[in-house]
Design a protein around this motif. Structure first.
Motif, PDB file in Angstrom:
ATOM      1  N   ASN A 194      -3.600  -6.219   1.287  1.00 45.07           N
ATOM      2  CA  ASN A 194      -3.122  -7.450   1.913  1.00 45.07           C
ATOM      3  C   ASN A 194      -3.024  -8.553   0.867  1.00 45.07           C
ATOM      4  N   TYR A 195      -1.827  -9.124   0.739  1.00 44.91           N
ATOM      5  CA  TYR A 195      -1.555 -10.145  -0.268  1.00 44.91           C
ATOM      6  C   TYR A 195      -1.093 -11.439   0.376  1.00 44.91           C
ATOM      7  N   ILE A 196      -1.414 -12.546  -0.292  1.00 50.54           N
ATOM      8  CA  ILE A 196      -0.764 -13.819  -0.005  1.00 50.54           C
ATOM      9  C   ILE A 196       0.126 -14.088  -1.220  1.00 50.54           C
ATOM     10  N   ALA A 197       1.402 -14.338  -0.968  1.00 49.04           N
ATOM     11  CA  ALA A 197       2.370 -14.449  -2.056  1.00 49.04           C
ATOM     12  C   ALA A 197       3.103 -15.779  -1.998  1.00 49.04           C
ATOM     13  N   VAL A 198       3.549 -16.224  -3.166  1.00 47.72           N
ATOM     14  CA  VAL A 198       4.328 -17.456  -3.281  1.00 47.72           C
ATOM     15  C   VAL A 198       5.659 -17.104  -3.949  1.00 47.72           C
TER      16      VAL A 198
ATOM     17  N   ALA B 122     -10.465  -2.014  -2.410  1.00 44.92           N
ATOM     18  CA  ALA B 122      -9.699  -1.615  -3.599  1.00 44.92           C
ATOM     19  C   ALA B 122      -9.691  -2.706  -4.662  1.00 44.92           C
ATOM     20  N   PHE B 123      -9.738  -3.978  -4.242  1.00 47.76           N
ATOM     21  CA  PHE B 123      -9.718  -5.075  -5.205  1.00 47.76           C
ATOM     22  C   PHE B 123     -11.061  -5.249  -5.912  1.00 47.76           C
TER      23      PHE B 123
ATOM     24  N   SER C 120      -8.354  -5.198   1.303  1.00 52.82           N
ATOM     25  CA  SER C 120      -7.717  -3.886   1.408  1.00 52.82           C
ATOM     26  C   SER C 120      -8.284  -3.144   2.607  1.00 52.82           C
ATOM     27  N   THR C 121      -7.537  -2.165   3.071  1.00 54.57           N
ATOM     28  CA  THR C 121      -7.976  -1.304   4.169  1.00 54.57           C
ATOM     29  C   THR C 121      -7.740   0.142   3.771  1.00 54.57           C
ATOM     30  N   SER C 122      -8.448   1.036   4.422  1.00 57.32           N
ATOM     31  CA  SER C 122      -8.273   2.461   4.154  1.00 57.32           C
ATOM     32  C   SER C 122      -8.533   3.248   5.419  1.00 57.32           C
ATOM     33  N   SER C 123      -7.817   4.350   5.568  1.00 57.96           N
ATOM     34  CA  SER C 123      -8.056   5.231   6.718  1.00 57.96           C
ATOM     35  C   SER C 123      -9.315   6.065   6.510  1.00 57.96           C
TER      36      SER C 123
ATOM     37  N   GLY D  74       0.816  -1.209   0.000  1.00 60.11           N
ATOM     38  CA  GLY D  74       0.000   0.000   0.000  1.00 60.11           C
ATOM     39  C   GLY D  74       0.847   1.254   0.000  1.00 60.11           C
ATOM     40  N   ALA D  75       0.218   2.358   0.394  1.00 57.89           N
ATOM     41  CA  ALA D  75       0.916   3.650   0.409  1.00 57.89           C
ATOM     42  C   ALA D  75       0.139   4.644   1.249  1.00 57.89           C
TER      43      ALA D  75
END
Length: 195
Positions: A92-96, A136-137, A126-129, A81-82
């Motif tokens: 939030n990702y799950i990565a391989v 977002a997805f 995703s989350t946002s303030s 994120g940013a």
């Protein structure tokens, strides 16, 4: 053709299994410092984006291929994120990751290693303030991401400190306009244990 593919896969798997001297599982937690690389429709780099701190956790299995050389496939949860001004967006990702590594023992208890390879990720949430913002997805970002990662670690008696980076290569915007793009990038520092 299908039989040929299966035979080739079995040959490669058998060769790797025969060469594999041992397998070392590992677990790791880290702080993840993410900053999106965003370009506007005219190709200019977006200004004002800040680093967003997050969390990262992973498990992997180091498969010895030769003396000091190993393959390390794994599964990683990471927060990308940013931040822009007071607004923070988290992805939030799950990565391989599938890394090739080199380990050099300095003493009986101390070793250093470096590894790098491709990584494939899927966006979970995703989350946002900002309140009441859509995921977002579901709105503007693709769930799939792929890129490269690299890291270095110093190990002392099976515990280690690792620093590394993940660089996204995929434009995650669902509907890119002209030269507009958004790519994930992060730096991480963490600790782990190698069994």
């Amino acid at each position: 053709m299908k039989k040929l593919f299966i035979a080739a896969f079995a040959l490669v798997a058998g060769t790797l299994a025969a060469q594999a001297q041992s397998i070392h599982p590992r677990v790791e937690v880290a702080g993840n410092f993410a900053r999106m690389q965003v370009k506007g429709p005219d190709g200019s780099t977006a200004e004002g984006l800040k680093v967003r701190p997050g969390f990262r956790a992973s498990v992997a299995a180091e498969v010895d291929l030769a003396s000091g050389v190993y393959l390390a496939p794994g599964i990683t949860f990471r927060q990308e994120g940013a931040k822009a001004g007071n607004v923070s967006t988290g992805l939030n990702y799950i990565a391989v990751p599938v890394n090739l590594g080199i380990r050099v023992g300095l003493t009986d208890a101390i070793a250093v290693s470096v590894e790098a390879g491709p990584t494939f990720a899927y966006g979970l949430s995703s989350t946002s303030s900002v309140k009441d913002v859509a995921d977002a997805f579901k709105s503007g970002s693709k769930r799939f991401d792929a890129g490269i990662n690299a890291s270095a670690a110093i190990e002392y008696s099976k515990a280690y400190l690792r620093v590394g980076t993940d660089l996204g290569m995929v434009n995650t915007l669902k509907e890119a306009v002209q030269k507009a793009s958004s790519k994930n990038a992060s730096f991480f520092v963490g600790v782990g244990y190698r069994f």
